[in-house]
Scaffold this motif. Sequence first.
Motif, short mmCIF file in Angstrom:
data_model
loop_
_atom_site.label_atom_id
_atom_site.label_comp_id
_atom_site.label_asym_id
_atom_site.label_seq_id
_atom_site.Cartn_x
_atom_site.Cartn_y
_atom_site.Cartn_z
N ARG A 276 0.82 -1.21 0.00
CA ARG A 276 0.00 0.00 0.00
C ARG A 276 0.86 1.27 0.00
NH1 ARG A 276 -4.72 -0.39 4.36
NH2 ARG A 276 -5.07 1.70 3.47
N MET A 277 1.98 1.23 0.69
CA MET A 277 2.90 2.37 0.66
C MET A 277 3.46 2.55 -0.75
SD MET A 277 5.02 1.94 4.24
CE MET A 277 6.19 3.21 3.76
N SER A 278 3.78 1.44 -1.43
CA SER A 278 4.28 1.53 -2.80
C SER A 278 3.25 2.16 -3.72
CB SER A 278 4.67 0.13 -3.29
OG SER A 278 5.11 0.16 -4.63
N HIS A 370 5.78 -5.86 26.79
CA HIS A 370 6.99 -5.07 26.63
C HIS A 370 6.81 -4.08 25.48
CE1 HIS A 370 9.09 -7.68 29.40
NE2 HIS A 370 8.77 -8.74 28.68
N PRO A 371 6.21 -2.92 25.74
CA PRO A 371 5.99 -1.95 24.67
C PRO A 371 7.29 -1.27 24.26
CG PRO A 371 5.31 -1.02 26.76
CD PRO A 371 5.70 -2.45 27.04
N VAL A 372 7.31 -0.73 23.03
CA VAL A 372 8.44 0.05 22.54
C VAL A 372 7.89 1.37 22.00
CG1 VAL A 372 9.89 -1.93 21.98
CG2 VAL A 372 8.33 -1.03 20.26
N ARG A 373 8.80 2.34 21.84
CA ARG A 373 8.39 3.67 21.39
C ARG A 373 8.63 3.80 19.90
NH1 ARG A 373 10.97 8.57 20.89
NH2 ARG A 373 12.88 7.66 21.74
N SER A 374 7.60 4.23 19.19
CA SER A 374 7.71 4.41 17.75
C SER A 374 8.40 5.72 17.42
CB SER A 374 6.32 4.39 17.10
OG SER A 374 6.41 4.73 15.74
N GLU A 375 9.21 5.72 16.36
CA GLU A 375 9.91 6.93 15.93
C GLU A 375 9.31 7.52 14.65
OE1 GLU A 375 13.97 5.86 15.54
OE2 GLU A 375 14.22 5.29 17.65
N LEU A 376 8.33 6.85 14.07
CA LEU A 376 7.73 7.31 12.82
C LEU A 376 6.45 8.07 13.13
CD1 LEU A 376 7.95 7.16 9.71
CD2 LEU A 376 6.50 5.14 9.80
N GLU A 377 6.31 9.28 12.56
CA GLU A 377 5.16 10.12 12.85
C GLU A 377 4.35 10.45 11.60
OE1 GLU A 377 6.62 13.54 14.86
OE2 GLU A 377 7.28 12.44 16.65
N THR A 378 4.68 9.86 10.47
CA THR A 378 3.93 10.13 9.24
C THR A 378 2.53 9.54 9.37
OG1 THR A 378 6.02 9.98 8.02
CG2 THR A 378 3.99 9.94 6.74
N LYS A 379 1.52 10.40 9.32
CA LYS A 379 0.16 9.98 9.67
C LYS A 379 -0.40 8.95 8.69
CE LYS A 379 -1.05 14.21 12.14
NZ LYS A 379 -1.99 15.36 12.21
N TRP A 380 -0.18 9.14 7.40
CA TRP A 380 -0.80 8.20 6.45
C TRP A 380 -0.16 6.81 6.55
CZ3 TRP A 380 1.94 5.85 2.52
CH2 TRP A 380 3.16 6.41 2.16
N ILE A 381 1.13 6.76 6.90
CA ILE A 381 1.77 5.45 7.09
C ILE A 381 1.22 4.78 8.35
CG2 ILE A 381 3.95 4.27 7.48
CD1 ILE A 381 5.34 6.32 5.81
N LEU A 382 1.07 5.54 9.42
CA LEU A 382 0.50 4.99 10.65
C LEU A 382 -0.92 4.49 10.42
CD1 LEU A 382 1.75 7.63 13.25
CD2 LEU A 382 2.61 5.30 12.94
N ARG A 386 -2.19 0.59 11.04
CA ARG A 386 -3.28 0.26 11.96
C ARG A 386 -4.43 -0.44 11.24
NH1 ARG A 386 -2.55 6.20 14.71
NH2 ARG A 386 -0.72 5.63 16.01
N GLU A 387 -4.72 -0.04 10.02
CA GLU A 387 -5.79 -0.69 9.27
C GLU A 387 -5.43 -2.14 8.94
OE1 GLU A 387 -7.55 3.28 6.95
OE2 GLU A 387 -6.42 1.74 5.84
#
Length: 520
Positions: A276-278, A370-382, A386-387
């Motif tokens: 989908r990103m492609s 064991h959660p981790v912190r995401s470094e990506l903030e691009t909304k459409w990728i997120l 999630r979808e």
Amino acid sequence: MAACHVGESDAIFFAACLTGFFLCDIIMPNIWTKGSAGAVDARKMKAAAEWFHSQVFRDEAIRPQPVRKTERLPSILRAARSLENKSGQHWKSRDIIFMQQAKLLANYTDDYEYSGRVQCYYPTYQALSDQELRGYFSWRTKLREGELRETSRSFAFLYIYEIINRTGAEDDMEGYRRLLAFRDAYGQIDSAVLPYLNQWIGDYAVYYGLDPELLSGSAQVLFDRSVLAFEQLETLEPERIIQAVKYLAPKWLSRSRFYASHREEMDAVMVPVLRRMSQHYAARCRKTLAEQYFGSPGRYQARPFESAVFCDPLKRRNYEYAVDERCVFRCENGIWSVWKRTVVPGAGMKLETLMKTIDCEMRQAFDYRHPVRSELETKWILRIIREEIQALAAEKRAVEEKKIAIDYTQLTRIRQDAAITQERLIVEEEEFLPQEEAPERTPEPEESADGALAPAERRLLQCLLYGGDTGWVQAEGYLLSVLADGVNEKLYDLFQDSVLDGTPQVIEDYMDDLKEMVGP
């Protein structure tokens, strides 16, 4: 004449100077100013001078210097040395002289005992002393005989320089095999040679025009093939895409505890996310996903055997070599260039960040401890991530709902209930019949006059063929499955197959034939 060692003489001279200054500045003024008292001071000065001469400054015998034993070089080494000082050689580069000497000494052997260490950058024969030169050839002789010994790094590089300059091997392929063998063997002793040697092995295949398949395992080819997977996301198999991801971004997935325990689920999310990103980049951006993450291919300056003593024995001027369709070397008028997508350190960092973000979102969805912190903030990728996670969860729920759970612990009880039911169905005939008025019949199917189907079986087949009601079966004390099995068994010889399925329903292939046999 007395003499001292250099270090000792310097120290004594410094002490004498200090003593002299002390005598001149303190004692001498007292001699001229204090009259008779000066005589006393003069005696003290004399005593001090005698003490200094006897205790500090003493004669010392000259130690004999060791006599160095001069050894005469073998004639072939003297001939090689003469190339360095030959008339007219002063204008030649050290690379040319090295090439001439290497050809002369290609098959030279020696058994000189040498235990010293040599440290020399870009070593050549000319840079070595006579003893070091013989020590190198003795080591090389043992190496060619199969005895590999740890040695000075300068000797190792000198051996490599000989091979890449086409000396010491029968043909180019033999030289390639020698480079591989030396890398695999000596690289375990001194890993410092590996970064250079791995690069030069690829350059060797390119420069001497060997089979490109030899480079199939090189870093450049593996990188190109993995990036190609990102250019073919729509048509490539998911396994091939996952393999490319792990090669280009190996760090996060290799150490993620969540991925280790939920590999199948995360793989099922990664592939559609990348696809989908492609599609998004192809539709809305000038650069594709592969270009966004790994850059665009271009032409770059190249230099075969960079950082090595290389003499260009073939004198390439116009030459082209294709590693594959994405990496092509070209030499034009002696100037080398390469068309490729550059492999740079950290080329997969953006992909690593994406993988970590998918991992982070899946941990939240799976309520991982064991959660981790995401470094990506691009909304459409997120949003895409999630979808896809939600789609995976819905698919898993649907699969769970379709599962039929069989409790094998209840089989014994089921068998007991079936036995009781069977006893209730098998009763004496007279219990169902009136004493005088009821027509005589038995629950067992009877064969028809023609010996094919029993009346009850024929009636069931008629109902199934023409849509009749089968409620009479149970009302009259028959089992539907027993009647259906009887139909299949008696008509098997005719059709060589079952005509009723397990429902039971008439199999469509035999519908017309059965209607010809059994009317409405």
